[in-house]
Design a protein around this motif. Structure first.
Motif, PDB file in Angstrom:
ATOM      1  N   THR A 139       0.599  -1.254   0.040  1.00  0.00           N
ATOM      2  CA  THR A 139      -0.051   0.148  -0.053  1.00  0.00           C
ATOM      3  C   THR A 139       0.883   1.119  -0.086  1.00  0.00           C
ATOM      4  OG1 THR A 139      -0.113  -0.060   2.351  1.00  0.00           O
ATOM      5  CG2 THR A 139      -1.680  -1.239   1.283  1.00  0.00           C
ATOM      6  N   ASP A 140       0.386   2.404  -0.275  1.00  0.00           N
ATOM      7  CA  ASP A 140       1.049   3.517  -0.306  1.00  0.00           C
ATOM      8  C   ASP A 140       0.049   4.851   0.274  1.00  0.00           C
ATOM      9  OD1 ASP A 140      -0.969   4.223  -2.106  1.00  0.00           O
ATOM     10  OD2 ASP A 140       0.215   4.325  -3.782  1.00  0.00           O
ATOM     11  N   GLY A 142      -1.918   6.968  -0.765  1.00  0.00           N
ATOM     12  CA  GLY A 142      -3.327   6.733  -1.436  1.00  0.00           C
ATOM     13  C   GLY A 142      -4.367   5.974  -0.872  1.00  0.00           C
ATOM     14  N   ASP A 143      -3.601   4.566  -0.510  1.00  0.00           N
ATOM     15  CA  ASP A 143      -4.603   3.546   0.013  1.00  0.00           C
ATOM     16  C   ASP A 143      -4.879   3.883   1.439  1.00  0.00           C
ATOM     17  OD1 ASP A 143      -4.298   1.479  -2.385  1.00  0.00           O
ATOM     18  OD2 ASP A 143      -2.336   1.857  -1.901  1.00  0.00           O
ATOM     19  N   PHE A 246       9.083   6.014 -10.616  1.00  0.00           N
ATOM     20  CA  PHE A 246       8.077   6.859 -10.688  1.00  0.00           C
ATOM     21  C   PHE A 246       8.310   7.718 -12.152  1.00  0.00           C
ATOM     22  CE2 PHE A 246       8.609   6.675  -6.295  1.00  0.00           C
ATOM     23  CZ  PHE A 246       7.658   6.045  -5.699  1.00  0.00           C
ATOM     24  N   HIS A 297      -1.918  17.708  -8.194  1.00  0.00           N
ATOM     25  CA  HIS A 297      -2.226  16.526  -8.026  1.00  0.00           C
ATOM     26  C   HIS A 297      -2.391  15.745  -9.585  1.00  0.00           C
ATOM     27  CE1 HIS A 297      -2.714  16.371  -4.048  1.00  0.00           C
ATOM     28  NE2 HIS A 297      -3.684  17.372  -3.771  1.00  0.00           N
ATOM     29  N   ALA A 301      -0.182  12.596 -10.982  1.00  0.00           N
ATOM     30  CA  ALA A 301      -0.735  11.426 -11.468  1.00  0.00           C
ATOM     31  C   ALA A 301       0.106  10.977 -12.815  1.00  0.00           C
ATOM     32  CB  ALA A 301      -2.342  11.552 -11.737  1.00  0.00           C
ATOM     33  N   MET A 304       4.400  11.084 -12.350  1.00  0.00           N
ATOM     34  CA  MET A 304       5.024  10.039 -11.169  1.00  0.00           C
ATOM     35  C   MET A 304       4.084   8.703 -11.506  1.00  0.00           C
ATOM     36  SD  MET A 304       5.729  12.468  -7.860  1.00  0.00           S
ATOM     37  CE  MET A 304       6.375  11.125  -6.998  1.00  0.00           C
ATOM     38  N   LEU A 306       0.959   8.022 -10.278  1.00  0.00           N
ATOM     39  CA  LEU A 306       0.279   7.693  -8.758  1.00  0.00           C
ATOM     40  C   LEU A 306      -1.248   8.136  -8.975  1.00  0.00           C
ATOM     41  CD1 LEU A 306       3.003   8.877  -6.331  1.00  0.00           C
ATOM     42  CD2 LEU A 306       2.132   6.464  -7.150  1.00  0.00           C
ATOM     43  N   PHE A 309      -3.504   7.908  -5.801  1.00  0.00           N
ATOM     44  CA  PHE A 309      -3.278   8.887  -4.619  1.00  0.00           C
ATOM     45  C   PHE A 309      -3.633  10.106  -5.179  1.00  0.00           C
ATOM     46  CE2 PHE A 309      -0.261  12.419  -3.387  1.00  0.00           C
ATOM     47  CZ  PHE A 309      -0.326  12.288  -2.001  1.00  0.00           C
ATOM     48  N   SER A 310      -3.361  10.593  -6.379  1.00  0.00           N
ATOM     49  CA  SER A 310      -3.821  11.949  -6.882  1.00  0.00           C
ATOM     50  C   SER A 310      -5.435  11.899  -6.899  1.00  0.00           C
ATOM     51  CB  SER A 310      -3.323  12.243  -8.129  1.00  0.00           C
ATOM     52  OG  SER A 310      -1.966  12.275  -8.256  1.00  0.00           O
TER      53      SER A 310
END
Length: 380
Positions: A139-140, A142-143, A246, A297, A301, A304, A306, A309-310
């Motif tokens: 997980t990161d 965002g999770d 990334f 954000h 996205a 990177m 992600l 998360f964004s």
């Protein structure tokens, strides 16, 4: 005289404190706050998690299933130490895991649509907790944010707007208005009022928790960056853009990295926005700040890789927009559509403007009459 002055000051302080307590109580119990914002959170996080589960559908067994390197036995050992739980490890059969995955997809979809939101919000939180704790080492940020928001949304009335529940309540109110009114007992009215007040208080407390969580996230991230020498020197984003992990599009990352001044300004602006975010929420300055955070954000996205998360951060920022903003959006969309339709030429009318008028006949342009003299002397 001195005692009277002290008594006057004490009475004034007590009165001010009583007014503040009354104002806070009225704010909590008066009406549900930011119902549209809560609905946007429900739609956003339900959609994000549904897309996440669909994207990982081909790899579901390697991440969460019995075929994962992190076996259910290892997960049980970790749960004994951390206190987490997951319904995915109640059985290690493939049939049970596939059933849980399908139920998770259905739960996310129904939560997105707002069907029986009170029950579905609890089931959605159980789904997020189960999948998060089953593969917690993958997980990161965002999770983690989606996990926290799923817990907070259980407290909110996130199905009051833009949902199937709202549509059902609207139809029910229409039928009730046409039906004969029934007299309620005093006890039933008081119980209904107490239930409404309790739901309002819990909803408002949940929305305050969500707002406080986002403020704490931005503030702590900004203060953490201030302490770093790379962010202070304006070179942090340069190193971020050169991390192979990334770089979904290396050519795009290298192109952005070539503009050194833009990268340095973006780094300083990121720190400034995050530190100043909790202090601009009660004024009009929050709208340009939220717009710049939206751009930040989107950049995370794209550059990177992600998107979860964004997307989670963009949805969380939506809680700070007032309800009048969301009620204004349909009027804005209709006005844009109306202007677009008015700019288009009407099929029949556009063709008639440039058409050549009919020659002769009723309503047409009369032809010029010429007299032709024949050799015989007759005129036509």
């Amino acid at each position: 005289m001195e005692n009277e002055a002290q008594m006057t000051v004490s009475v004034g302080v007590l009165r001010w404190l009583s007014d503040r307590i009354t104002a806070v109580w009225d704010l909590l119990t008066g009406r549900p706050l930011s119902l549209y914002g809560a609905s946007v959170l429900r739609i956003g996080y339900g959609l994000l998690y549904l897309i996440f589960l669909l994207r990982e559908f081909p790899h579901r067994d390697e991440i969460w299933g019995p075929g994962s390197p992190w076996t259910p036995a290892l997960a049980h050992q970790l749960f004994e130490q951390t206190g987490w739980f997951s319904v995915l490890v109640l059985s290690d059969t493939h049939v049970y895991f596939e059933l849980c995955y399908v139920l998770a997809l259905v739960t996310s979809g129904l939560f997105l649509l707002g069907w029986r939101t009170r029950v579905l919000s609890i089931l959605f939180a159980v789904v997020v907790i189960s999948f998060h704790s089953r593969a917690i080492f993958m997980t990161d940020g965002g999770d983690n944010l989606v996990l926290l928001m799923s817990l907070y949304l259980v407290l909110t009335a996130c199905g009051r707007r833009w949902s199937l529940d709202a549509r059902r309540e609207r139809l029910k109110s229409i039928r009730a208005s046409n039906a004969p009114t029934s007299t309620r007992s005093f006890l039933a009215s008081q119980l209904r009022y107490a239930r409404t007040t309790l739901i309002t208080v819990v909803h408002n407390c949940g929305m305050f928790l969500i707002a406080a969580q986002v403020c704490f996230l931005y503030g702590s991230a900004g203060l953490y960056k201030v302490q770093g020498a790379l962010w202070g020197g304006g070179t942090a984003l340069h190193y971020v853009l050169n991390l192979e992990l990334f770089q979904p599009w290396p050519a795009l990352s290298h192109f952005v990295d070539e503009h050194t001044l833009v990268v340095a300004v973006a780094g300083y602006l990121t720190v400034l926005l995050q530190v100043a975010f909790p202090f601009v929420l009660f004024g009009r300055l929050k709208y340009p700040v939220l717009t710049m955070l939206l751009g930040m954000h989107i950049g995370i996205a794209v550059l990177m890789g992600l998107p979860l998360f964004s997307g989670a951060m963009i949805v969380a920022d939506a809680v700070f927009l007032p309800d009048r903003f969301y009620t204004f959006l349909p009027h804005l969309c209709r006005s844009v559509v109306r202007r677009t339709d008015s700019g288009r030429p009407v099929p029949g009318r556009a063709a008639s403007r440039g058409a050549v008028p009919a020659q002769g006949g009723p309503g047409g342009t009369s032809r010029s009459k010429r007299r032709v003299v024949l050799p015989t002397g007759r005129k036509l």
